[in-house]
Write a protein that holds these residues in place. Structure first.
Motif, PDB file in Angstrom:
ATOM      1  N   THR A  26      13.121  10.498  12.292  1.00 10.97           N
ATOM      2  CA  THR A  26      13.253   9.132  11.775  1.00 10.97           C
ATOM      3  C   THR A  26      12.922   8.106  12.840  1.00 10.97           C
ATOM      4  OG1 THR A  26      15.613   9.232  12.298  1.00 10.97           O
ATOM      5  CG2 THR A  26      14.973   9.691  10.014  1.00 10.97           C
ATOM      6  N   PHE A  63      15.513   1.058   3.393  1.00 10.16           N
ATOM      7  CA  PHE A  63      15.202   2.419   3.830  1.00 10.16           C
ATOM      8  C   PHE A  63      15.065   3.353   2.635  1.00 10.16           C
ATOM      9  CE2 PHE A  63      17.924   0.539   7.212  1.00 10.16           C
ATOM     10  CZ  PHE A  63      16.949   0.442   8.200  1.00 10.16           C
ATOM     11  N   ARG A  93      18.669   6.738   3.993  1.00  9.40           N
ATOM     12  CA  ARG A  93      18.981   5.316   4.204  1.00  9.40           C
ATOM     13  C   ARG A  93      20.213   5.096   5.077  1.00  9.40           C
ATOM     14  NH1 ARG A  93      19.858   2.869  -1.683  1.00  9.40           N
ATOM     15  NH2 ARG A  93      17.627   3.264  -1.557  1.00  9.40           N
ATOM     16  N   ALA A  99      19.247   6.062   8.672  1.00  8.45           N
ATOM     17  CA  ALA A  99      18.404   5.012   9.245  1.00  8.45           C
ATOM     18  C   ALA A  99      19.230   3.775   9.595  1.00  8.45           C
ATOM     19  CB  ALA A  99      17.291   4.653   8.266  1.00  8.45           C
ATOM     20  N   ARG A 146       9.744   4.225   8.150  1.00 15.07           N
ATOM     21  CA  ARG A 146       9.854   4.268   6.700  1.00 15.07           C
ATOM     22  C   ARG A 146       8.820   5.271   6.182  1.00 15.07           C
ATOM     23  NH1 ARG A 146      12.598   0.385   9.595  1.00 15.07           N
ATOM     24  NH2 ARG A 146      13.254  -1.390   8.325  1.00 15.07           N
TER      25      ARG A 146
END
Length: 204
Positions: free
Chosen positions: A35, A145, A150, A153, A165
């Motif tokens: 990520t 996200f 999400r 992140a 993303r």
């Protein structure tokens, strides 16, 4: 069994900070996407080590495994969970993200090792460490996200990481592209797919 050992070694050696041994699971041209990172494995080791030494807590847990082998190539998929402890708006939280590691491997000079690792992020959650505490998330920020990662992140950006993303999830164009790259790798493609959008680029 040799491929599975590479997958298992990755998680144990990385999470325990055994960096010299961790380098052995990669071929020299190997690269990693996470990520918060995309690039050559040596850079991944460097930034992972820096985070480890300043107390960043990220752990990986492995589950079911399958692989397709077309010697000297292989694609391995391994169920996994990523756990990270972080402070979000002054509250300690644990984030758990479930998904798969999707690995491009090759047999060179009698040794299987990674050429590319691409995690697939399927779903995640955030829990407060102290049950008596609460944390209020910025819903507008959370919604920026992808649904599969999400909360992960959100927490990672709170502690200073720049998060990508558009990474592969359970369904969608990104995962279909990854599967196509995997099939091409097994068929003899000279490259294990293409890097995704650079972290330094602005989001569309």
């Amino acid at each position: 069994m040799a491929i599975r050992k590479v997958v298992e070694d990755w998680a144990v050696l990385r999470d325990s900070g055994r960096w010299d041994e961790f380098a052995s699971v990669w071929h020299d041209d190997g690269w990693m996407t996470a990520t918060w990172f995309q690039g050559p494995f040596r850079d991944f080791i460097r930034v992972s080590r820096e985070g480890f030494e300043r107390g960043v807590q990220i752990s990986h847990f492995l589950g079911g495994f399958t692989c397709e082998v077309a010697v000297p190539r292989a694609i391995a998929q391994t169920k996994m969970k990523i756990e990270q402890r972080a402070s979000v708006h002054g509250v300690d939280v644990d984030v758990t993200c479930s998904g798969r590691f999707y690995d491009f491997l090759e047999l060179r000079d009698g040794r299987w090792a990674l050429v590319r690792r691409q995690p697939i992020y399927e779903r995640d959650r955030m829990d407060v460490v102290n049950p008596a505490a609460t944390v209020q998330l910025d819903t507008a920020l959370l919604d920026l996200f992808p649904v599969g990662y999400r909360h992960l992140a959100y927490a990672q950006e709170q502690v200073g990481y720049r998060v990508m993303r558009g990474l592969p999830g359970l369904t969608g164009a990104a995962i279909e592209k990854l599967y196509e790259e995997g099939a091409s790798w097994l068929a003899g493609s000279p490259e294990p797919g293409q890097p995704l959008k650079n972290l330094s680029q602005e989001d569309d």
